[in-house]
Motif scaffolding. Structure first.
Motif, PDB file in Angstrom:
ATOM      1  N   ASP A 111       0.861  -1.180   0.000  1.00 40.13           N
ATOM      2  CA  ASP A 111       0.000   0.000   0.000  1.00 40.13           C
ATOM      3  C   ASP A 111       0.907   1.242   0.000  1.00 40.13           C
ATOM      4  N   HIS A 112       0.680   2.109  -0.968  1.00 42.73           N
ATOM      5  CA  HIS A 112       1.529   3.279  -1.164  1.00 42.73           C
ATOM      6  C   HIS A 112       1.615   4.158   0.093  1.00 42.73           C
ATOM      7  N   MET A 113       0.491   4.343   0.769  1.00 42.19           N
ATOM      8  CA  MET A 113       0.473   5.224   1.941  1.00 42.19           C
ATOM      9  C   MET A 113       1.230   4.607   3.112  1.00 42.19           C
ATOM     10  N   ALA A 115       3.676   2.621   2.743  1.00 46.22           N
ATOM     11  CA  ALA A 115       5.088   2.669   2.352  1.00 46.22           C
ATOM     12  C   ALA A 115       5.704   4.030   2.666  1.00 46.22           C
ATOM     13  N   HIS A 116       4.952   5.126   2.420  1.00 50.62           N
ATOM     14  CA  HIS A 116       5.480   6.458   2.768  1.00 50.62           C
ATOM     15  C   HIS A 116       5.902   6.458   4.235  1.00 50.62           C
ATOM     16  N   ILE A 117       5.068   5.881   5.090  1.00 56.37           N
ATOM     17  CA  ILE A 117       5.362   5.869   6.533  1.00 56.37           C
ATOM     18  C   ILE A 117       6.561   4.963   6.830  1.00 56.37           C
ATOM     19  N   VAL A 141       1.615  13.571   4.225  1.00 63.07           N
ATOM     20  CA  VAL A 141       1.118  14.706   3.438  1.00 63.07           C
ATOM     21  C   VAL A 141       1.686  14.649   2.032  1.00 63.07           C
ATOM     22  N   SER A 142       0.802  14.464   1.053  1.00 58.26           N
ATOM     23  CA  SER A 142       1.292  14.379  -0.327  1.00 58.26           C
ATOM     24  C   SER A 142       0.323  15.108  -1.243  1.00 58.26           C
ATOM     25  N   GLY A 143       0.495  14.863  -2.556  1.00 59.56           N
ATOM     26  CA  GLY A 143      -0.378  15.522  -3.518  1.00 59.56           C
ATOM     27  C   GLY A 143      -1.798  14.965  -3.483  1.00 59.56           C
ATOM     28  N   THR A 308       9.249  12.509  -1.668  1.00 57.95           N
ATOM     29  CA  THR A 308       8.343  12.291  -2.805  1.00 57.95           C
ATOM     30  C   THR A 308       8.372  10.807  -3.191  1.00 57.95           C
ATOM     31  N   ASP A 309       7.529  10.440  -4.151  1.00 54.79           N
ATOM     32  CA  ASP A 309       7.364   9.025  -4.472  1.00 54.79           C
ATOM     33  C   ASP A 309       8.685   8.369  -4.881  1.00 54.79           C
ATOM     34  N   ASN A 310       8.944   7.217  -4.295  1.00 53.05           N
ATOM     35  CA  ASN A 310      10.193   6.494  -4.546  1.00 53.05           C
ATOM     36  C   ASN A 310       9.956   5.013  -4.288  1.00 53.05           C
TER      37      ASN A 310
HETATM   38 ZN    ZN Z   1       3.073   9.415  -2.582  1.00 51.89          ZN
END
Ligand code: ZN
Ligand code: KG4
Length: 345
Positions: A111-113, A115-117, A141-143, A308-310
């Motif tokens: 899950d992308h969110m 993963a950010h965490i 906090v993202s786009g 940012t996305d990576n």
């Molecule tokens: Zn993102």
């Protein structure tokens, strides 16, 4: 210690990225940005999926080369299953499936969110990076997203606050667009804000109960404010660009920090992280450091390459799922919709 090599693939929006981790340490993180959207002032989904299709193989080849490993050494392939743009997600998902079949290794859905965490758990080469302990709070906090979660374990996250309309990144990007700055405008606002006075102009704060956010009112008041000023002074934006950027950034950051402080008070958790594209914002990072100094928070600010996305964040999430033997089935399909208030397992 066993060496586990995970390939992470991220293709949820407009960045195609591949990363290789050895256990929790990053060996490579390659990102291909898509400049094709700039002239449209936003991401065009159709163009994004085509660009992913063009970029995915070169990005994977480059990530393997930089990591100095052969594809046959990979233990698993982790990919973003959602949320995001469906056409974009399909490129990464389909590639991950085919590649894993060819290599005869499992696939892991991420899950992308989350993963950010989890990017906060990527360890540096020296192994001395401070990593949060459970439980901690994270403002993501993202786009496309703005949420506060309690992180109780790697995959036990409870969303306790969400935006009811625009995301914080959208608030930055839409305000930037009103000032005719290029897309995405967040980094430009950040840059010009450094020269400006954050108190030069004031904008009304949204009064949303609880831990939820709202940014659409701020955007509208910014639009009307400028429309009125431009009638009297046609070059108002050029004359006051730095002050406008500093003031709108101040308004967005204080809205975020007010809710985060409330969440700390409500939960009693003082380990606080930020993640997502907007966590690169210098105003937000300084506000977090101030809370560390004055309120005794322990704050976790991601390295800029992980804001940012990576794909490194996909690979680290993949590593923790690999340790739990949590693998995806070959029939897994992407999902486009994001978080809700329920617990994510
Ligand atoms: Zn993102
Ligand atoms: O996490 P991300 O790369 O993609 C999404 O998942 O949405 O976040 C992109 C967002 C954009 O809205 C961009 O303007 C914003 O992050 N952003 C910033 C900064 N750097 C990126 N916003 C404010 N200040 C920055 N320095």
């Amino acid at each position: 210690m066993n060496k586990t090599y995970i390939l992470g693939i991220e293709s949820s929006c407009d960045d195609t990225s591949a990363s290789i981790l050895c256990n929790n340490q990053m060996l490579s993180n390659v990102i291909a940005n898509q400049s094709v959207h700039t002239e449209f002032g936003g991401v065009v989904p159709e163009l994004a999926s085509r660009a992913h299709q063009q970029n995915i193989i070169p990005v994977i080849v480059s990530a393997l080369k930089k990591a100095g490993i052969d594809k046959k050494e990979l233990n698993a392939v982790a990919f973003t299953r959602g949320p995001g743009l469906l056409g974009s997600l399909l490129v990464g998902t389909s590639f991950a499936k085919a590649f894993s079949m060819g290599l005869d290794v499992p696939i892991i859905e991420i899950d992308h969110m989350q993963a950010h965490i989890l990017s906060h758990f990527i360890q540096n080469q020296e192994g001395n990076r401070l990593i949060p302990e459970f439980p901690f709070l994270c403002l993501t906090v993202s786009g496309g997203h703005t949420q506060i979660s309690i992180i109780r374990d790697y995959f036990e996250m409870e969303v306790i606050g969400l935006t009811i309309d625009d995301a914080a990144g959208e608030a930055f990007d839409k305000s930037a667009k009103i000032m005719s700055l290029p897309y995405p405008g967040g980094p430009f606002i950040d840059k010009y804000a450094k020269e400006g006075n954050p108190l030069a102009f004031t904008f009304p704060k949204p009064s949303i109960p609880g831990l939820d956010f709202s940014f659409s009112g701020l955007k509208t008041s910014f639009l009307y404010f400028l429309r009125d000023r431009l009638k009297e002074t046609p070059d108002f934006i050029e004359k006051h660009q730095s002050d406008l950027c500093a003031s709108i950034q101040f308004a967005i950051v204080s809205t975020l920090m007010d809710k985060l402080s409330k969440a700390v008070k409500q939960t009693g958790i003082k380990q606080v992280a930020i993640a997502g594209g907007v966590s690169a914002n210098s105003g937000l990072r300084n506000a977090m450091l101030k809370m560390q100094e004055t309120q005794g928070w322990t704050v976790f600010l991601p390295e800029f390459q992980f804001t940012t996305d990576n794909a490194a964040m996909i690979a680290i999430a993949g590593y923790y799922k690999f340790l739990r033997n949590e693998f995806a089935v070959q029939s897994a399909v992407p999902y486009s919709r994001g978080a809700s208030r329920q617990k994510k397992k």
